[in-house]
Design a protein around this motif. Structure first.
Motif, PDB file in Angstrom:
ATOM      1  N   PRO A  97       4.903  42.025 -18.861  1.00 27.75           N
ATOM      2  CA  PRO A  97       3.625  42.740 -18.865  1.00 27.75           C
ATOM      3  C   PRO A  97       3.531  43.698 -20.047  1.00 27.75           C
ATOM      4  O   PRO A  97       4.461  44.460 -20.338  1.00 27.75           O
ATOM      5  N   SER A  98       2.408  43.653 -20.744  1.00 27.16           N
ATOM      6  CA  SER A  98       2.224  44.411 -21.970  1.00 27.16           C
ATOM      7  C   SER A  98       2.124  45.907 -21.686  1.00 27.16           C
ATOM      8  O   SER A  98       1.368  46.344 -20.808  1.00 27.16           O
ATOM      9  N   GLN A  99       2.871  46.702 -22.426  1.00 24.43           N
ATOM     10  CA  GLN A  99       2.791  48.147 -22.328  1.00 24.43           C
ATOM     11  C   GLN A  99       1.466  48.668 -22.868  1.00 24.43           C
ATOM     12  O   GLN A  99       0.927  49.668 -22.368  1.00 24.43           O
ATOM     13  N   VAL A 100       0.938  47.983 -23.862  1.00 25.37           N
ATOM     14  CA  VAL A 100      -0.369  48.382 -24.398  1.00 25.37           C
ATOM     15  C   VAL A 100      -1.457  48.178 -23.346  1.00 25.37           C
ATOM     16  O   VAL A 100      -2.331  49.028 -23.151  1.00 25.37           O
ATOM     17  N   LEU A 101      -1.386  47.039 -22.644  1.00 24.74           N
ATOM     18  CA  LEU A 101      -2.363  46.786 -21.600  1.00 24.74           C
ATOM     19  C   LEU A 101      -2.205  47.777 -20.454  1.00 24.74           C
ATOM     20  O   LEU A 101      -3.202  48.223 -19.855  1.00 24.74           O
ATOM     21  N   PHE A 102      -0.979  48.157 -20.153  1.00 24.44           N
ATOM     22  CA  PHE A 102      -0.743  49.141 -19.104  1.00 24.44           C
ATOM     23  C   PHE A 102      -1.305  50.512 -19.495  1.00 24.44           C
ATOM     24  O   PHE A 102      -1.908  51.218 -18.678  1.00 24.44           O
ATOM     25  N   ALA A 103      -1.132  50.906 -20.749  1.00 22.51           N
ATOM     26  CA  ALA A 103      -1.696  52.167 -21.230  1.00 22.51           C
ATOM     27  C   ALA A 103      -3.220  52.123 -21.224  1.00 22.51           C
ATOM     28  O   ALA A 103      -3.887  53.120 -20.902  1.00 22.51           O
TER      29      ALA A 103
END
Length: 776
Positions: A434-440
């Motif tokens: 899972p993308s950290q950018v998407l999570f942010a």
């Protein structure tokens, strides 16, 4: 209706010609001036009651034309808001109330919805319900004009009765109000219809969803300013028959159906989200009730000469939706209203005022953010699923045992690679974590939604308790600006609702209405619902949450403690306990004042306990003054200077009120009902001052009579008596001294007389001859 008509002939005598007609009596009266008057007998319109159903006496052809006009206006209003209905319906999918099994982009993909929108609605609903519907009742009465004992008691009766009706008699009110808050938070608009239900025999305040209330294109969010308003009413067939028998609707053969012929997108979306569908075993009647201005034939507006003016009057027209037949027409103004102003029965609850007649809800404010957050959350979950359970390609010749079942944790399976390397036979797809950018990005969307809807928790306890009061208030106001404005709109709408209920009780309630409450029997009068009392919500429009109320009360208490000589400490602590929702505060704090009229004996007892006294207009001021003056002579009160001072101030308040009431009575007797324009404030104050001086002198005389019948001061009398006694003693002493002096003078005189006699005797002896003396 008399009709004047000029004739050619002009006979000298008035001739009355009776012309019989099959349906009405017509008389032609020929006048002396050559004219004639044609008088038509009374029509059916003159026999119908003011609030009766006019559809029963209107010509069927006229009813058909009215039906066509009303139905056309309804269809126009319905078509003008079609896009609003579609947006309202699509937003229901964002609530996440329905479990969704998705097969795209792969079978078993995440179907979860982000709870941002639902969380905002639920928090708003819970917070508003707690503030606007307290356990003791939502209504608070307010005295209009100068406070008197009668007005105070009247306001108390109105407040108790309305709270009793809302919390006890109107069983549907609280759950419907709770549901109203949900729909207001979601879509921005909900309605309350306040009217007298003749079948139930009481006032009702019924919830009307925005889906059933149609505002015209040029309408306003203030429903009283709309040119018309249509309410779509679903009704059970049996209930419709009951209302027909009660004379509310005409007895038409109205067709029943399980669902409307053309269900709205909103109702279809609600059924889909909730998971219900209509059945065929229950038939309903759908009515269209429209508040509209019409020029009804036979009920036209007329001028002073009796000629129609063409001005439309307000009516309530009810149609059967299936057949568009008129089943009811009623006048929609008060019977004695010469201006025929339209009566309003609807109250519009708005979350956010925006463009258009309907309000903006959370679905409009954060619906886009909620949809984006749902998409980001699903992508993160799907990425984790694919990363934990990877898939890929295998060589065509490679065989894996039980390749149709997923591999379980700790399991090793046989694979026939055909002699080739295992890595060459399997090629996993490049799934990422899972993308950290998407999570942010998801966190940014959630924070933005919470800021916009003001659902972020206020960190009341994290603030610095030693911070300046102004800084704390500024932070509190900044964090609650949106919810504070929403709460004020709800408070305004609830005020309008309570005023409609107040007006309805004053119109339909009996002259004397007894009712029972736990532990007591109370009574309310129809005359209590007058202009001398107003009603409003018990909630504070400036405070929308318990946390805000507690923090404000705490700051007030801190300020009071910093300068106790300038503040009422009892009131500061009382407000703090009230903010904490502590029950029976009087059992904790010693009572300091009385807020209701009391008899003089009770006030004398209260002042000994250190309580503050309050005088009310309309009391028996002379009796209070006399009782308090007698109390002032008590040695027990004289030993308490603070209580004696409070009692003296209370007596002066009675004198002031008595003077003001007498001056108002004199002005009213001289100038009538509007004295404010005849006597200025300075003149009135001067008249009151003269009265106060007069009553102060009377109080002084009364005090002298009570203290000793108007005689001298006892100390002065005692001193005077002592002086008189001393004077009497001095007088007696003087008399004794005078007697002593007289006695001494008498003794001296006697001694002098004796001495004189002795001298005379001696002198006579010396004057005799010598021989005589010898012979002697």
């Amino acid at each position: 209706m008399p009709i004047d008509k000029a004739l050619n002939q002009a006979p000298s005598l008035a001739i009355v010609v009776g012309i019989p007609q099959p349906e009405s009596d017509i008389e032609v009266i020929i006048e002396d001036d050559g004219g004639a008057t044609v008088e038509i007998g009374e029509s059916e319109a003159d026999d119908v009651g003011f609030y009766d159903n006019l559809a029963a006496v209107i010509d069927p052809d006229d009813l058909a034309r009215i039906s066509i006009d009303v139905a056309a206006m309804f269809e126009a209003d319905k078509g003008s808001r079609s896009d609003w209905e579609n947006m309202y319906a699509k937003g229901l999918d964002l609530l996440g109330l329905k479990l969704e099994e998705r097969t795209k982009p792969f079978r078993g993909a995440a179907g979860v919805a982000h709870p941002m929108l639902m969380e905002s609605i639920i928090q708003f609903q819970a917070q508003a319900l707690k503030e606007l519907m307290p356990a003791g009742g939502p209504v608070r009465s307010q005295i209009m004009g100068k406070e008197t004992v009668e007005k105070y008691q009247q306001a108390g009766r109105v407040q108790d009765f309305m709270n009793y009706q809302i919390t006890t008699v109107m069983e549907e009110y609280t759950p419907e109000f709770d549901q109203l808050l949900f729909y207001t938070g979601y879509g921005g608009s909900s309605f309350k219809k306040v009217y007298y239900d003749h079948y139930l025999g009481r006032m009702v305040s019924k919830l009307c969803l925005a889906d059933d209330v149609y505002i015209p294109y040029n309408g306003s969010s203030v429903v009283s300013q709309c040119p018309r308003l249509t309410h779509r009413i679903p009704m059970d067939e049996n209930e419709y028959k009951k209302r027909v028998l009660a004379g509310e609707y005409l007895d038409y053969n109205v067709q029943t159906m399980p669902t409307p012929a053309d269900p709205s997108p909103i109702q279809a979306a609600i059924d889909k989200v909730v998971g219900v569908q209509p059945t065929d075993d229950v038939g309903e009647v759908f009515l269209l009730e429209q508040l509209v201005d019409l020029d009804l034939p036979g009920f036209e507006d007329k001028d002073e000469k009796g000629n129609p003016t063409g001005i439309k009057r307000p009516y309530v027209v009810t149609l059967a939706e299936d057949s568009l037949k008129v089943v009811g027409i009623r006048r929609n103004w008060k019977e004695n209203d010469e201006k025929c102003l339209r009566r309003n029965y609807f109250v519009h609850y708005v979350l956010i005022e925006g463009p258009g007649a309907y309000g903006l809800g959370f679905v409009h404010l954060i619906g886009g953010l909620s949809k984006a957050s749902t998409s980001a959350l699903r992508q993160l979950i799907d990425a984790g699923t694919l990363s934990n359970l990877p898939a890929g390609f295998k060589a065509k010749g490679a065989r894996i045992a039980d390749d149709s079942d997923p591999i379980q944790p700790g399991e090793w399976r046989d694979i026939d690679a055909g002699g080739a390397e295992l890595s060459a036979s399997l090629l996993p797809l490049p799934y990422k974590e899972p993308s950290q950018v998407l999570f942010a990005l998801l966190g940014f969307l959630v924070d933005a939604g919470k800021r916009l809807s003001s659902t972020a928790d206020m960190q009341v306890g994290d603030g610095n308790q030693y911070a300046q009061v102004g800084t704390t208030l500024a932070l509190l106001e900044r964090g609650s600006m949106v919810m504070s404005s929403i709460h004020k709109r709800l408070h305004y709408a609830q005020t309008l609702e309570f005023r409609l209920l107040f007006e309805g009780f004053g119109q339909y309630l009996g002259d004397d209405y007894p009712y029972d409450v736990p532990g007591a029997t109370r009574r309310i009068k129809k005359a209590d619902f007058s202009s001398m009392v107003s009603v409003q919500p018990v909630a504070d429009p400036n405070i929308f949450s318990a946390a805000q109320r507690i923090q404000l009360a705490q700051m007030q208490l801190q300020l009071a403690q910093s300068a106790p000589q300038m503040h009422n400490m009892y009131e500061a602590y009382y407000r703090m306990y009230a903010a904490l929702n502590i029950r029976d505060i009087d059992g904790i704090l010693l009572p300091q004042h009385t807020n209701m009229p009391r008899d003089p004996a009770s006030e004398n007892s209260d002042v000994l306990n250190g309580m503050k006294l309050k005088a009310f207009a309309g009391q028996q001021h002379d009796a209070h003054i006399a009782a308090h003056l007698m109390m002032g002579l008590s040695p027990l009160l004289q030993s308490q200077p603070v209580s004696a001072m409070e009692l003296q101030k209370h007596i002066l308040d009675h004198i002031r009120l008595k003077a003001e009431e007498d001056v108002e009575a004199e002005i009213f007797q001289q100038y009538g009902v509007d004295p404010d324009r005849m006597v200025s404030a300075i003149q009135k104050e001067g008249m009151v001052a003269l009265k106060v001086a007069q009553y102060m002198q009377e109080m002084r005389n009364m005090q002298d009579q009570l203290s000793g019948g108007g005689g001298e001061d006892p100390l002065i009398a005692l001193k005077q008596k002592e002086i008189e006694q001393r004077a009497a003693a001095d007088q007696a002493r003087i008399q004794i001294d005078n007697k002593r002096l007289n006695l001494d003078q008498q003794k001296a005189n006697e001694t002098l007389q004796l001495n004189r006699q002795k001298l005379q005797l001696m002198a006579s002896k010396q004057a005799q001859p010598q021989g005589v003396q010898n012979a002697a």
